[in-house]
Write a protein that holds these residues in place. Sequence first.
Motif, PDB file in Angstrom:
ATOM      1  N   HIS A 130      -4.271  -1.052   5.821  1.00  0.00           N
ATOM      2  CA  HIS A 130      -3.570   0.146   6.308  1.00  0.00           C
ATOM      3  C   HIS A 130      -3.509   0.213   7.826  1.00  0.00           C
ATOM      4  O   HIS A 130      -3.782   1.253   8.445  1.00  0.00           O
ATOM      5  N   ASP A 167       0.810  -1.224   0.000  1.00  0.00           N
ATOM      6  CA  ASP A 167       0.000   0.000   0.000  1.00  0.00           C
ATOM      7  C   ASP A 167       0.848   1.280   0.000  1.00  0.00           C
ATOM      8  O   ASP A 167       0.652   2.158   0.827  1.00  0.00           O
ATOM      9  N   ASP A 204      -1.665  -2.285  -4.188  1.00  0.00           N
ATOM     10  CA  ASP A 204      -1.781  -0.833  -4.052  1.00  0.00           C
ATOM     11  C   ASP A 204      -0.383  -0.197  -4.056  1.00  0.00           C
ATOM     12  O   ASP A 204      -0.111   0.744  -3.317  1.00  0.00           O
ATOM     13  N   TYR A 246      -0.814  11.243  -0.523  1.00  0.00           N
ATOM     14  CA  TYR A 246      -1.842  10.228  -0.379  1.00  0.00           C
ATOM     15  C   TYR A 246      -2.386  10.324   1.044  1.00  0.00           C
ATOM     16  O   TYR A 246      -1.629  10.204   1.991  1.00  0.00           O
TER      17      TYR A 246
HETATM   18 FE   LIG Z   1      -4.312   0.597   0.038  1.00  0.00          FE
END
Ligand SMILES: [Fe+2]
Length: 253
Positions: free
Chosen positions: A194, A18, A58, A29
């Motif tokens: 996350h 990610d 990701d 982000y």
């Molecule tokens: Fe992600």
Amino acid sequence: MNLPATTAQPITLLQLSDSHLSKDPQARYRGQPADANLASLRPGIQDLSPDTIVLSGDVSEDGSPESYWRMGGFVRDLAPRIAWIPGNHDERGVMAEVFDELDFEAGPLIEDGGWQIALLDSAWPNRPEGELTEKRLAGLENLAEDKPALVFVHHQPLAVGSPWIDKYPLIEPARLWERLAGKPVKAVAFGHVHQIFEGEHDGVACLSAPSTAANGVREAPKFSPSEQGPSARWFRLWPDGKWETGIFEATGI
Ligand SMILES: [Fe+2]
Ligand SMILES: [Fe+2]
């Protein structure tokens, strides 16, 4: 005469997840500088000296070739072997074009240090949740019974207790668990959530890697930034099936 005991050495595997890089390296982000946060991990990864790095999806926020080239350039000299799976934000075709050129591996099954590493693609275009169809699970048919195995998949195969991301899990996870029943699988490792999560399903460890870009508070209705900085998950895998895992941060493990 006593022969000296041979001590089989483990391999070190690092799961990076990610990173959400964009075409513009300055892009943020969720308010975080994605490229700079990833770069903050570099000295620690050099010290760790992993044998293998797995990018668990990701990698990109926008599916741009630029984002994949930058990730490729970042990891290529950090480990002799790099493997990857896509996440819901990735463009698999673009990702494959770049990563194939760099000789990164997409599985679905590779062998490393006496372990079997399964790389399952749960991502679909324009869908935030994940799904493993029979075709995508077919690689698991070749799992040998006599070697330990570790499975990577982007989406979480069980609820992690986070309303904001449990909306988008791996749907119908029973398909995966049925395929893994009776197989020597020690852990299913995922990204997508996350945050740090460690649980289990029928004796199989279920472990997330936190994001290298931005992490969130578990029990929040919406994504809310947590104190967890850029981080990743490491594994040590011994050929006899022993294993260890933990969280990797900019300061190391
Ligand atoms: Fe992600
Ligand atoms: Fe994701």
